[in-house]
Scaffold this motif. Structure first.
Motif, short mmCIF file in Angstrom:
data_model
loop_
_atom_site.label_atom_id
_atom_site.label_comp_id
_atom_site.label_asym_id
_atom_site.label_seq_id
_atom_site.Cartn_x
_atom_site.Cartn_y
_atom_site.Cartn_z
N ARG A 34 -7.16 -3.96 -14.66
CA ARG A 34 -7.51 -4.84 -13.34
C ARG A 34 -6.27 -5.05 -12.72
N ILE A 35 -5.04 -5.32 -13.24
CA ILE A 35 -3.91 -5.60 -12.63
C ILE A 35 -3.43 -4.13 -11.83
N ARG A 36 -3.62 -3.12 -12.47
CA ARG A 36 -3.11 -1.82 -11.80
C ARG A 36 -3.79 -1.53 -10.86
N THR A 37 -5.33 -1.91 -10.75
CA THR A 37 -6.21 -1.78 -9.69
C THR A 37 -5.74 -2.73 -8.47
N HIS A 38 -5.55 -3.85 -8.91
CA HIS A 38 -4.74 -4.86 -7.95
C HIS A 38 -3.80 -4.18 -7.09
N TYR A 39 -2.93 -3.64 -7.74
CA TYR A 39 -1.58 -2.90 -7.10
C TYR A 39 -2.14 -1.78 -6.25
N SER A 40 -2.94 -0.67 -6.80
CA SER A 40 -3.69 0.12 -6.07
C SER A 40 -4.15 -0.22 -4.96
N TYR A 41 -4.77 -1.19 -4.83
CA TYR A 41 -5.33 -1.81 -3.55
C TYR A 41 -4.59 -2.52 -2.66
N ALA A 42 -3.33 -3.02 -2.96
CA ALA A 42 -2.44 -3.27 -2.31
C ALA A 42 -1.95 -2.30 -1.61
N LEU A 43 -1.47 -1.02 -2.31
CA LEU A 43 -1.07 0.13 -1.49
C LEU A 43 -1.97 0.29 -0.39
N ALA A 44 -3.38 0.57 -0.66
CA ALA A 44 -4.17 1.13 0.14
C ALA A 44 -4.13 0.32 1.42
N LEU A 45 -3.98 -1.11 1.32
CA LEU A 45 -3.86 -2.04 2.60
C LEU A 45 -2.37 -1.46 3.32
N CYS A 46 -1.49 -1.27 2.63
CA CYS A 46 -0.20 -1.07 3.16
C CYS A 46 -0.35 0.40 4.03
N ARG A 47 -0.98 1.27 3.28
CA ARG A 47 -1.26 2.44 4.07
C ARG A 47 -2.05 2.45 5.42
N ASN A 48 -3.04 1.70 5.15
CA ASN A 48 -3.83 1.31 6.40
C ASN A 48 -3.23 0.90 7.34
N ALA A 49 -2.26 -0.22 7.26
CA ALA A 49 -1.59 -0.63 8.14
C ALA A 49 -0.64 0.03 9.02
N VAL A 50 0.25 0.70 8.23
CA VAL A 50 0.95 1.90 9.01
C VAL A 50 0.31 2.86 9.65
N ARG A 51 -0.91 3.13 9.34
CA ARG A 51 -1.68 4.29 10.11
C ARG A 51 -2.00 3.43 11.53
N LEU A 52 -2.41 2.27 11.20
CA LEU A 52 -2.84 1.46 12.55
C LEU A 52 -1.62 1.22 13.43
N LEU A 53 -0.57 0.97 13.09
CA LEU A 53 0.67 0.94 13.85
C LEU A 53 0.94 2.21 14.64
N ASN A 54 1.03 3.39 13.73
CA ASN A 54 1.47 4.70 14.24
C ASN A 54 0.12 5.04 15.41
N ASP A 55 -1.18 4.70 15.06
CA ASP A 55 -2.24 5.29 16.10
C ASP A 55 -1.93 4.57 17.45
N GLN A 56 -1.40 3.24 17.36
CA GLN A 56 -1.32 2.48 18.72
C GLN A 56 0.32 2.83 19.17
N GLY A 57 1.15 3.65 18.43
CA GLY A 57 2.36 3.55 18.81
C GLY A 57 2.89 4.67 19.95
#
Length: 416
Positions: free
Chosen positions: A342-365
């Motif tokens: 479960r804790i490892r899955t939380h870390y994986s989900y947090a990484l997915a959020l980070c990845r999505n965030a930088v994609r958003l910023l680059n798409d708008q950049g």
């Protein structure tokens, strides 16, 4: 796309590289006695301009810049996880790791990655037989190490130890390392193969110039080979022992199981990189001009706000999961499979959020964001590469979480 100065063609033999560890800049013992975690974090924060100024050069060199690495050593960060009885700080726990690594990664993900593993490997050695701990920390106040957890090599049991040989990928930080830590399969007396972890001096490995990549370019994660080298018994440990968490140390921090801790080590640089990307996008909005996003542009405002919230959520998830992992290790001799997954899955989900965030910023950049001279594009390349790491790969992490939480047995060797 390769961000370096040249590319090795597939049919070319890799050149041999010689690591250049720094072995003569240890902190004064008296200064170390009064050093606090807060002071280390402040020192690392103060290095952000230096790290940012050298981030592109780290990509071109394909390893951390010497000046930056030396400055990090002077902060005392690599003493954090060295046990007190061997002269270290034994301080800060997982929150300190998050603090220092994310701070570095705001400016250079690659340098943060190498630093993170060098901190973490002190914890790993604390799991090994006491003879090796004494050998290591009597020779070095701390050490830097590079290696691979994939057991692609072979070790044969001989009197007093093992004969080790093979070729491994992903030797992150090896150009500044004193040691190599690597995994290999050992066949026991009953014919069963088990993965073991080994440590050996970097001089006993041959480093191959193979790190030509489109992200995490500055980590120097070259291939390396070991050719029938003897490794003493006390420099080896079963990987299953590391996975479950164990230690002869009184501090329960050293009982944390390896797999979720390893996932945090992979995640922390990505979290810092995403946080830096959010800050830089805001700067671009407020500065305007060429390559800037006007402050009154609604799409830019919405994009930044969404990315900022995703990164903030990722950090909350990361820090809370880390607190829980440490708390579980204080209460239990062995953290349950369900909790580790479960804790490892939380870390994986947090990484997915980070990845999505930088994609958003680059798409708008805008197109100008993709110049290699513009740091905006670097976190996207770096986090995209980090997200492929097996320990945080999103889909397998979710699949395993679903299996275990519905009562099915784990199908992952890291989680048994």
């Amino acid at each position: 796309m390769n961000t370096g100065t040249r590319v090795r063609l597939p049919d070319q033999e890799p050149e041999i590289l010689i690591p250049r560890p720094m072995k003569d800049d240890w902190l004064d013992a008296r200064a170390l006695q009064s050093l606090t975690v807060a002071q280390i974090v402040a020192r690392v924060d103060a290095l952000k301009p230096l790290i940012a100024a050298n981030a592109r050069e780290a990509e071109l060199q394909r390893h951390p810049v010497d000046e930056v690495w030396a400055a990090l050593r002077r902060t005392g960060v690599f003493y954090l996880y060295v046990p007190k009885k061997y002269g270290g700080l034994e301080a800060g726990g997982l929150q300190a790791l998050i603090d220092v690594v994310t701070s570095i990664a705001e400016s250079c993900t690659s340098t943060a990655w190498c630093a993170c593993f060098s901190v973490y490997h002190q914890w790993v050695v604390a799991q090994f037989p006491e003879k090796f701990q004494q050998e290591m920390w009597s020779a070095y106040p701390y050490f830097t190490s590079a290696g691979s957890g994939g057991p692609t090599g072979v070790a044969v049991k001989v009197e007093g130890g093992y004969r080790l040989k093979g070729r491994w990928k992903w030797g992150s930080g090896i150009m500044h390392s004193e040691w190599v830590n690597t995994a290999a399969m050992v066949t026991d007396e009953e014919g069963r193969k088990q993965p073991y972890f080994f440590f050996l001096p970097v001089e006993q490995a041959t480093v191959l110039d193979t790190w030509y990549v489109d992200g995490m370019c500055g980590t120097g994660s070259h291939d390396y080979t070991i050719d029938d080298v003897f490794v003493p018994e006390h420099r080896s440990i079963k990987i299953s022992t590391l996975m479950n968490g164990q230690s002869g140390h009184a501090n329960p921090f050293y009982r944390i199981p390896m797999a979720p801790t390893f996932a945090l080590t992979v995640l922390a640089p990505a979290l810092g990189a995403a946080r830096g990307a959010v800050a830089r996008f805001k700067d671009r909005m407020t500065s305007g001009g060429v390559g800037g996003a006007p402050l009154d542009k609604p799409l830019s405002q919405e994009c930044w706000a969404k990315a900022a919230m995703e990164v903030a959520a990722a950090e909350l998830i990361t820090r809370e999961a880390s607190r829980e992992l440490e708390a579980l290790s204080e209460r239990e001799d062995r953290v349950s499979l369900e909790d580790r997954v479960r804790i490892r899955t939380h870390y994986s989900y947090a990484l997915a959020l980070c990845r999505n965030a930088v994609r958003l910023l680059n798409d708008q950049g805008g197109s100008s964001a993709h110049y290699l001279s513009n740091p905006t594009q670097r976190p996207l390349r770096d986090i995209t590469v980090i997200a492929t790491h097996a320990v945080v790969d999103f889909v397998p992490a979710m699949e395993l979480y679903g299996r275990v939480m519905t009562g099915l047995p784990s199908n992952n060797d890291w989680f048994r």
